[in-house]
Design a protein around this motif. Structure first.
Motif, mmCIF file in Angstrom:
data_model
loop_
_atom_site.group_PDB
_atom_site.id
_atom_site.type_symbol
_atom_site.label_atom_id
_atom_site.label_comp_id
_atom_site.label_asym_id
_atom_site.label_seq_id
_atom_site.Cartn_x
_atom_site.Cartn_y
_atom_site.Cartn_z
ATOM 1 N N LYS A 264 6.616 8.027 1.507
ATOM 2 C CA LYS A 264 6.555 7.866 2.967
ATOM 3 C C LYS A 264 5.708 6.648 3.349
ATOM 4 C CE LYS A 264 4.757 11.969 3.690
ATOM 5 N NZ LYS A 264 4.551 12.375 2.282
ATOM 6 N N SER A 265 4.517 6.546 2.739
ATOM 7 C CA SER A 265 3.665 5.392 3.055
ATOM 8 C C SER A 265 4.284 4.105 2.552
ATOM 9 C CB SER A 265 2.267 5.567 2.446
ATOM 10 O OG SER A 265 1.581 6.611 3.093
ATOM 11 N N THR A 266 4.973 4.200 1.429
ATOM 12 C CA THR A 266 5.660 3.015 0.900
ATOM 13 C C THR A 266 6.667 2.498 1.922
ATOM 14 O OG1 THR A 266 5.377 3.848 -1.333
ATOM 15 C CG2 THR A 266 7.057 2.153 -1.019
ATOM 16 N N LEU B 5 3.901 5.921 12.706
ATOM 17 C CA LEU B 5 2.630 6.636 12.599
ATOM 18 C C LEU B 5 2.586 7.352 11.254
ATOM 19 C CD1 LEU B 5 2.623 8.207 16.197
ATOM 20 C CD2 LEU B 5 1.901 5.914 15.489
ATOM 21 N N ASP B 6 1.789 6.827 10.342
ATOM 22 C CA ASP B 6 1.767 7.368 8.984
ATOM 23 C C ASP B 6 0.672 8.424 8.842
ATOM 24 O OD1 ASP B 6 2.086 7.885 6.322
ATOM 25 O OD2 ASP B 6 1.508 5.881 5.617
ATOM 26 N N GLU B 7 1.087 9.664 8.834
ATOM 27 C CA GLU B 7 0.173 10.802 8.691
ATOM 28 C C GLU B 7 -1.030 10.698 9.618
ATOM 29 O OE1 GLU B 7 -0.450 12.871 5.200
ATOM 30 O OE2 GLU B 7 1.305 12.069 4.139
ATOM 31 N N THR B 8 -0.736 10.344 10.848
ATOM 32 C CA THR B 8 -1.797 10.264 11.844
ATOM 33 C C THR B 8 -2.434 11.641 12.039
ATOM 34 O OG1 THR B 8 -0.700 8.425 12.913
ATOM 35 C CG2 THR B 8 -2.269 9.619 14.251
ATOM 36 N N MET C 247 -2.008 3.337 10.415
ATOM 37 C CA MET C 247 -2.101 3.547 8.971
ATOM 38 C C MET C 247 -2.677 4.906 8.603
ATOM 39 S SD MET C 247 -3.078 -0.213 7.608
ATOM 40 C CE MET C 247 -2.361 -1.598 8.505
ATOM 41 N N GLN C 248 -2.212 5.380 7.444
ATOM 42 C CA GLN C 248 -2.756 6.634 6.921
ATOM 43 C C GLN C 248 -4.229 6.442 6.568
ATOM 44 O OE1 GLN C 248 -0.601 8.170 3.536
ATOM 45 N NE2 GLN C 248 -1.788 10.068 3.482
ATOM 46 N N TYR C 249 -4.548 5.277 5.986
ATOM 47 C CA TYR C 249 -5.933 4.979 5.631
ATOM 48 C C TYR C 249 -6.357 3.649 6.252
ATOM 49 C CZ TYR C 249 -4.884 8.561 2.169
ATOM 50 O OH TYR C 249 -4.496 9.726 1.558
HETATM 51 MG MG LIG Z 1 1.249 8.562 2.470
#
Ligand SMILES: [Mg+2]
Ligand SMILES: Nc1ncnc2c1ncn2[C@@H]1O[C@H](COP(=O)(O)OP(=O)(O)O)[C@@H](O)[C@H]1O
Lengths: 438, 266
Positions: free
Chosen positions: B46-48, B171-174, B90-92
């Motif tokens: 997913k983040s990729t 929105l990545d794992e917000t 971003m997730q991080y």
């Molecule tokens: Mg991820």
């Protein structure tokens, strides 16, 4: 998008504890030390376990001996450049000071002394000088011997100064070496900031001793904004009183060669020392900062943060961070961090953290050191918000410096220094810092 | 009206012999005014997908296309993608020492608009949006993400989305790492953006929890680098009940079948 390199961090190397008698036996491992760190992506970090001895390099190579100090220059011998304390220093250029004759030359002083602060001088035989921490190398001993006494800044006890004490010290382009000794004495419960603002062209070797009274809060700012060609050597000592707080902010930008040794010792328990430093070496500049924090009494803290950037051929920086926690120093908490940002090829940063821990009863001890190119993740983050790569790089470098400079706490001085730094980086396109009021 | 189109996207990480294919042919179309939820287990890519759309240099596109309103996103530099209207929460989120939030936000707004926003209205906008996300105004003077808690970082991401007004927000794992209060506040921020404008939202999540606050129009199940199932909000309810196990099993079976096919061909 950006420079391909990035900063990496590797694990700390530790080895089992060594007996105190071995650690501090005279002459043991005096020449030993981790290998130099080239200006590539390198790093080390760690939370050291109590009882461990750790170096920043890959191979621990023994423990340094008790540090030799003396007021007699000849007790040190003439350094060749092979000694542990001189091995990073360009000795040819250092000779300008080491071979310098005694002289009456001095820097031009412009002072701003708040109400209650006294500036006097004492003769060479004054007892005040006898009680100062001793020189740790030949240059410092020469300086002590040749300065013919000392200038003394006194802040009375319980004084709360309304503004910083500023000593603007300017080089006059003398041929002769300027030898100087400054003592800053801050009384118990006083709060004071002292700024040493070095400019102009000089060959200057200066000792600075700060005696921080019990429960006093002292900040010493030393700015090296020298003209090109300047050679500056110096030993800074702080003696931190019981429950006192000492902060030092060292900003080295100018000069040809700057080599500063900063030592901290604690006169009583409960003391706190924070050593901040920032340096920016351009083509052919050599900037060397050697720190030594000696925890010998209980419940003191130390925190070291030094950041440097390098650009241009033969830009060279050296950072040595020695922290010793002696058996009596239970309850110690210490952390040191050195970050170097290498902006161009041909520059070299050495970074050597060194932690000696001789008691298990500490709160914490750790160090980290990293040398590398731009942080790709930071650049990506900024660019992903539409900021172009060049502006992003400038923001990151500007922030890299501001992170330390903001510890000065004097807006006008911070602005001047950031201005100097930005001029050297190329100015940011039309973006004044924008505050969002509460 | 904007359209983000992802066609047969293949992405790998690592170089040479270490290269590993993470995305294995992703197809997805997001139009403005739509909210798409991408749901998948950890490590499914997913983040990729999010980073590849944003242009993170760590990821190598080995095949396929990404276009925004017909423009080739993959040919754009990272900052050009943002200026084209893409935004990634971003997730991080990354710490940037020495750069204050206010300076960062204004620099970004200036870059996106092509000129510095008018001071007075900008300051007011920032204040209003921070208040809406229940952020302390003192936040503006802190260094970007430095010492922020997990929840503070995510609010800061949504603050940026609110102020920078993208056409497409990923929105990545917000939602991950947020307590219930923070989840509500952040979700309300996203919903305000959806109500006010024609933004398209790609909501990446591992859990169904955030879908109680943000209603997706479409749900895509993402396993082992591709979309394996699609549907409406009812699919999220099914996932909440049944989890990803069945999909993972199918995907594993398919992967071994493909491996076997490769071996046969070789
Ligand atoms: Mg991820
Ligand atoms: N730099 C990398 N090198 C090797 N593998 C990576 C790298 N980055 C991510 N991966 C792998 O790619 C896969 C997908 O990761 P990611 O996109 O972060 O998944 P998700 O966001 O769905 O949890 C994982 O198996 C992860 O381990």
């Amino acid at each position: 998008m950006s420079a391909p390199d990035h900063t990496s961090t590797t694990d700390l190397t530790t080895q089992p504890s060594t007996l105190a008698s071995e650690l501090f036996a005279p002459g043991v491992g005096a020449q030993a030390g981790p290998p130099t760190t080239p200006a590539a992506d390198t790093g080390s970090a760690g939370e050291a376990v109590p009882g461990a001895h750790s170096h920043g390099g890959p191979t621990p190579t023994g423990s340094p001996a008790e540090r030799f100090t003396s007021t007699d220059p000849d007790a040190f011998g003439v350094p060749t450049g092979r000694e542990e304390t001189w091995r990073f220093t360009p000795m040819k250029r250092m000779r300008a000071l080491l071979d310098g004759a005694p002289s009456d030359a001095h820097l031009a002083w412009t002072t701003d002394l708040p109400e209650g602060v006294e500036l006097t001088s004492v003769e060479a035989d004054d007892p005040l000088l006898k009680g100062l921490p001793e020189p740790v190398d030949r240059l410092a001993a020469l300086t002590r011997a040749r300065s013919g006494g000392a200038a003394v800044v006194r802040v009375p006890q319980e004084a709360q100064l309304d503004r910083p004490v500023t000593l603007a010290l300017a080089g006059n382009d003398d041929d002769a070496v300027v030898w100087g000794q400054l003592v800053i004495e801050v009384g118990a419960f006083a709060t004071a900031t002292i700024v040493l603002d070095h400019t102009g062209l000089a060959k200057y070797s200066g000792g600075v001793s700060v005696l921080v009274g019990d429960s006093a809060q002292v900040k010493l700012v030393s700015v090296q904004d020298w003209a090109p060609g300047t050679v500056h050597g110096g030993q800074y000592d702080a003696v931190v009183g019981r429950d006192a707080t000492f902060q030092q902010v060292v900003v080295t930008l100018g000069g040809d060669l700057v080599r500063l040794v900063s030592n901290v010792q604690y006169a009583g328990p409960g003391g706190s020392a924070e050593l901040f430093g920032v340096y920016f070496a351009d083509e052919t500049q050599h900037q060397e900062h050697r720190l030594w924090v000696d925890h010998a009494v209980p419940n003191c803290t130390s925190n070291v943060l030094y950041k440097g950037a390098l650009q241009g051929e033969e830009a060279r920086t050296v950072w040595i961070g020695d922290v010793r926690i002696r058996p009596a120093a239970t309850g110690t908490e210490t952390y040191e961090l050195n970050r170097n940002l290498v902006l161009t090829d041909g520059a070299r940063a050495d970074s050597v953290p060194n932690l000696e821990i001789e008691t298990g009863e500490i709160v914490g001890a750790g160090h980290a050191s990293a040398t590398g190119r731009f942080d790709d993740e930071q650049l990506f983050y900024l660019c992903s918000r539409g900021i172009d790569a060049e502006t992003a790089r400038r923001l990151v470098v500007r922030g890299f410096f501001a992170d330390v400079v903001q510890h000065i706490g004097i807006d006008s001085l911070q602005d001047r220094l950031m201005g100097t730094i930005e001029a050297r980086l190329g100015a940011l396109p039309g973006l004044e810092e924008q505050e969002v009021p509460a | 009206m904007s359209v983000l189109e992802i066609r047969d996207l293949h992405v790998s990480v690592g170089e040479g012999d270490d290269a590993k294919e993470i995305l294995r042919g992703v197809d997805l179309t997001v139009r403005s005014g739509e909210t798409h939820a991408i749901m998948g287990p950890n490590g499914s890519g997913k983040s990729t997908l999010a980073y590849s759309i944003a242009g993170h240099p760590k990821y190598t596109i080995t095949g396929g296309t990404v276009t925004l309103d017909g423009e080739d996103v993959l040919a754009m530099a990272v900052d050009e993608r943002a200026r084209a209207g893409l935004f990634l929460a971003m997730q991080y989120p990354v710490e940037v020492p020495g750069v204050s939030v206010s300076n960062f936000l204004r620099t970004a707004a200036t870059a996106l608009k092509g000129e510095a926003p008018k001071l007075r209205t900008w300051v007011k906008d920032v204040k209003t949006e921070m208040a809406g996300l229940e952020m302390d105004p003192a936040f503006a003077e802190r260094n970007v993400n430095e010492g922020f808690s997990g929840g503070e970082k995510k609010r800061h991401e949504i603050l940026q989305m609110r102020l920078l007004k993208p056409k497409m927000a990923i929105l990545d794992e917000t939602d991950s790492g947020l307590d219930v209060d923070a989840l509500r506040i952040v979700s309300e921020g996203v919903n305000r953006t959806r109500e006010e404008g024609d933004v398209g939202v790609l909501l990446i999540t591992h859990y169904t929890r955030i879908l109680r606050y943000i209603k997706p129009d479409f749900v895509h199940v993402f396993v082992a680098g591709r979309v394996v199932d699609e549907g409406g909000p009812e699919l999220a309810a099914k996932l909440e009940d049944e989890g990803y196990a069945a999909y993972i099993k199918d995907s594993n079976e398919q992967a071994s079948a493909e491996k076997a096919a490769e071996v046969v061909q070789a």
